[in-house]
Design a protein around this motif. Structure first.
Motif, mmCIF file in Angstrom:
data_model
loop_
_atom_site.group_PDB
_atom_site.id
_atom_site.type_symbol
_atom_site.label_atom_id
_atom_site.label_comp_id
_atom_site.label_asym_id
_atom_site.label_seq_id
_atom_site.Cartn_x
_atom_site.Cartn_y
_atom_site.Cartn_z
ATOM 1 N N ASN A 306 0.832 -1.209 0.000
ATOM 2 C CA ASN A 306 0.000 0.000 0.000
ATOM 3 C C ASN A 306 0.861 1.252 0.000
ATOM 4 O O ASN A 306 1.958 1.258 0.565
ATOM 5 C CB ASN A 306 -0.919 0.013 1.226
ATOM 6 N N ARG A 307 0.353 2.317 -0.621
ATOM 7 C CA ARG A 307 1.111 3.560 -0.768
ATOM 8 C C ARG A 307 0.251 4.753 -0.356
ATOM 9 O O ARG A 307 -0.981 4.675 -0.340
ATOM 10 C CB ARG A 307 1.575 3.730 -2.221
ATOM 11 N N THR A 308 0.919 5.854 -0.058
ATOM 12 C CA THR A 308 0.195 7.055 0.338
ATOM 13 C C THR A 308 -0.333 7.778 -0.896
ATOM 14 O O THR A 308 0.408 7.976 -1.859
ATOM 15 C CB THR A 308 1.096 8.011 1.138
ATOM 16 N N PRO A 309 -1.600 8.177 -0.892
ATOM 17 C CA PRO A 309 -2.184 8.822 -2.078
ATOM 18 C C PRO A 309 -1.717 10.258 -2.276
ATOM 19 O O PRO A 309 -1.741 10.775 -3.393
ATOM 20 C CB PRO A 309 -3.686 8.763 -1.798
ATOM 21 N N ALA A 359 -7.599 -12.152 4.143
ATOM 22 C CA ALA A 359 -6.627 -11.233 4.761
ATOM 23 C C ALA A 359 -6.909 -11.090 6.252
ATOM 24 O O ALA A 359 -7.997 -10.704 6.640
ATOM 25 C CB ALA A 359 -6.707 -9.876 4.101
ATOM 26 N N ARG A 360 -5.932 -11.391 7.063
ATOM 27 C CA ARG A 360 -6.106 -11.280 8.508
ATOM 28 C C ARG A 360 -4.980 -10.483 9.153
ATOM 29 O O ARG A 360 -4.931 -10.393 10.366
ATOM 30 C CB ARG A 360 -6.151 -12.685 9.141
ATOM 31 N N LEU A 380 1.311 -2.946 4.046
ATOM 32 C CA LEU A 380 0.681 -3.931 3.166
ATOM 33 C C LEU A 380 -0.374 -4.698 3.946
ATOM 34 O O LEU A 380 -0.438 -4.621 5.175
ATOM 35 C CB LEU A 380 1.719 -4.891 2.577
ATOM 36 N N ILE A 381 -1.225 -5.416 3.189
ATOM 37 C CA ILE A 381 -2.231 -6.291 3.786
ATOM 38 C C ILE A 381 -2.004 -7.673 3.199
ATOM 39 O O ILE A 381 -1.895 -7.830 1.978
ATOM 40 C CB ILE A 381 -3.669 -5.817 3.491
ATOM 41 N N ARG A 382 -1.941 -8.673 4.039
ATOM 42 C CA ARG A 382 -1.640 -10.016 3.568
ATOM 43 C C ARG A 382 -2.889 -10.707 3.046
ATOM 44 O O ARG A 382 -3.842 -10.913 3.792
ATOM 45 C CB ARG A 382 -1.013 -10.837 4.700
ATOM 46 N N THR A 387 -8.634 -1.241 0.308
ATOM 47 C CA THR A 387 -8.143 0.029 0.832
ATOM 48 C C THR A 387 -9.146 1.127 0.495
ATOM 49 O O THR A 387 -9.722 1.136 -0.602
ATOM 50 C CB THR A 387 -6.776 0.418 0.241
ATOM 51 N N ASP A 388 -9.351 2.031 1.440
ATOM 52 C CA ASP A 388 -10.222 3.194 1.240
ATOM 53 C C ASP A 388 -9.402 4.457 1.387
ATOM 54 O O ASP A 388 -8.584 4.565 2.313
ATOM 55 C CB ASP A 388 -11.352 3.224 2.275
ATOM 56 N N VAL A 389 -9.618 5.410 0.487
ATOM 57 C CA VAL A 389 -8.978 6.725 0.579
ATOM 58 C C VAL A 389 -10.066 7.753 0.834
ATOM 59 O O VAL A 389 -11.035 7.859 0.066
ATOM 60 C CB VAL A 389 -8.201 7.063 -0.707
ATOM 61 N N TYR A 390 -9.927 8.503 1.928
ATOM 62 C CA TYR A 390 -10.860 9.572 2.282
ATOM 63 C C TYR A 390 -10.212 10.917 1.942
ATOM 64 O O TYR A 390 -9.123 11.219 2.421
ATOM 65 C CB TYR A 390 -11.174 9.556 3.775
#
Length: 417
Positions: A306-309, A359-360, A380-382, A387-390
């Motif tokens: 995952n990366r920063t938007p 994914a846990r 990251l998520i295994r 992912t949600d971007v607000y």
């Protein structure tokens, strides 16, 4: 004249040296800062890999002050720097002691800390007054147990209080952990002048593809199980199952290089995947304003780094308990989720990492206080997830819709108005 802080580089098990990979990690804050900046490098000699990395990281407009290590003559360092040519010599200044240096934006301790906790604390206390407001101090300590008399524990303590990042460098003799400390708050707008940080724990396969450290560990476990199975049952073919699983497991944790758009108004995707929804909503946890939320589903075949938007400063991080519904289902709204809250030049931006049916495990690597560049690796998520971007709804316009495919750090999902 103030003497340089004493740094002991010989631990209980012998000398600790910093190689090229550790040196690059120590100077990452200098290398990623695109604007003109000042740096202070303490405790190096002409042969130091940290000095070479700092020189390589210099940009036009930068200045670097160098303090020799104990027993190293300043004259020898000056001769070495002069031999690098006028471009380097014009930007570097060698002083006899740290007391002659001006406060700097980045301070790098060129030798690892291996002494007692009191010695490490004294060294850091003596150096942090040579930082500008919001400046970062980088220091390394041995990562193996028993390699210091307390310095490692002290750096861990300081990292819990002031840390804005830490990296484990395994390819060093011995392995070291590099801590980046910020003792005074930094302005969130500075993040806009940063590039993504260098991360040494990922393993490069090609120029554009790495494997995250989690993948290296998972593949190592699979191969270890294969070896144990073959040793226990040499006539059986069962060992092939974990052995053949190692490659796809490692591939799941692939970490490709991405070209982040230079456009300051662009908001990039936080992950690879398919857009599930684009909606306006309110969430009292982040304030009274209305948010534009863009949700992306990651299948097990997608890249899960995952990366920063957007560029910003991490001001809060919390995890909300919940279930483990399939990430593409509406019930995933109530799954376990980790929220990283960023302060940005355009207002509050939030990245939510949600678990899924498989994914846990959520990995988040950006501590509160860290400055993150746009497109920088966040965690990251295994296995399959979301992912949600607000984004502030009155400041951003969505450029994607449900069903669109996006690439983390590269695809523009919204634009600042």
């Amino acid at each position: 004249m103030t003497q340089s802080p004493a740094v002991r580089t010989v631990g209980p098990r012998g000398p600790v040296r910093l190689g090229d990979r550790a040196a690059r990690t120590l100077t990452t804050e200098l290398a990623r800062h695109h604007g003109a900046k000042s740096a202070l490098l303490v405790g190096v000699d002409a042969e130091s890999a940290v000095l070479a990395a700092a020189i390589e990281a210099l940009l036009p407009g930068d200045t670097l002050t160098v303090v020799p290590a104990d027993g190293t003559g300043a004259a020898q360092l000056r001769d070495h720097i002069t031999a690098q040519g006028s471009w380097v010599a014009d930007r570097l200044r060698v002083v006899d002691s740290v007391g002659e240096a001006d406060p700097a934006d980045v301070l790098v301790l060129g030798q690892p800390l291996t002494g007692t906790a009191d010695e490490a604390r004294s060294t850091l206390d003596g150096l942090n007054k040579y930082l500008t407001d919001g400046g970062v101090l980088a220091a390394a300590v041995p990562a193996l147990p028993g390699m210091t008399s307390g310095a490692t524990a002290e750096l861990e303590r300081q990292g819990a209080l002031f840390g804005v990042g830490a990296d484990l460098v395994l390819r060093n003799t011995p392995p070291v952990r590099v801590h980046r400390l910020r003792f005074t708050p930094a302005d969130a707008t500075v993040a806009g002048r940063l590039g993504p940080a260098y991360r040494p724990s990922s393993v490069p396969l090609t120029q554009n593809m790495h494997i995250d450290s989690n993948g290296v560990a998972a593949a190592g476990i699979a191969l270890g199980l294969a070896a144990l199975t073959r040793a226990a049952r040499p006539k059986s073919k069962l060992w092939l199952l974990p052995a053949l699983a190692a490659a796809p497991v490692a591939a799941f944790f692939r970490d490709p290089q991405r070209d982040v758009p230079d456009d300051e108004s662009a908001v990039v995707a936080a992950s690879d995947g398919r857009v599930l929804s684009v909606e306006r909503l309110r969430d009292e946890r982040f304030g009274e304003q209305e948010f534009l939320r863009i949700a992306v589903f990651l299948s097990v075949l997608d890249v899960h780094v995952n990366r920063t938007p957007v560029a910003g400063k991490v001001v809060d991080y919390f995890v909300v308990d919940g279930g483990f519904a399939a990430a593409m289902k509406p019930a995933a709204e109530h799954n376990v989720a980790a929220y990283t809250v960023l302060d940005t030049a355009r207002g509050t931006v939030v990245v939510a990492q949600r678990t899924g049916l498989i994914a846990r495990r959520i990995v988040q690597r950006a501590p509160v206080g860290a400055l993150l560049a746009k497109g920088e690796r966040l965690g990251l998520i295994r296995f399959g997830s979301r992912t949600d971007v607000y984004l502030p709804a009155d400041a951003a316009e969505a450029l994607v819709g449900p069903g669109d495919r996006v690439l983390g750090g590269a695809s523009v999902i919204a634009r600042w108005l």
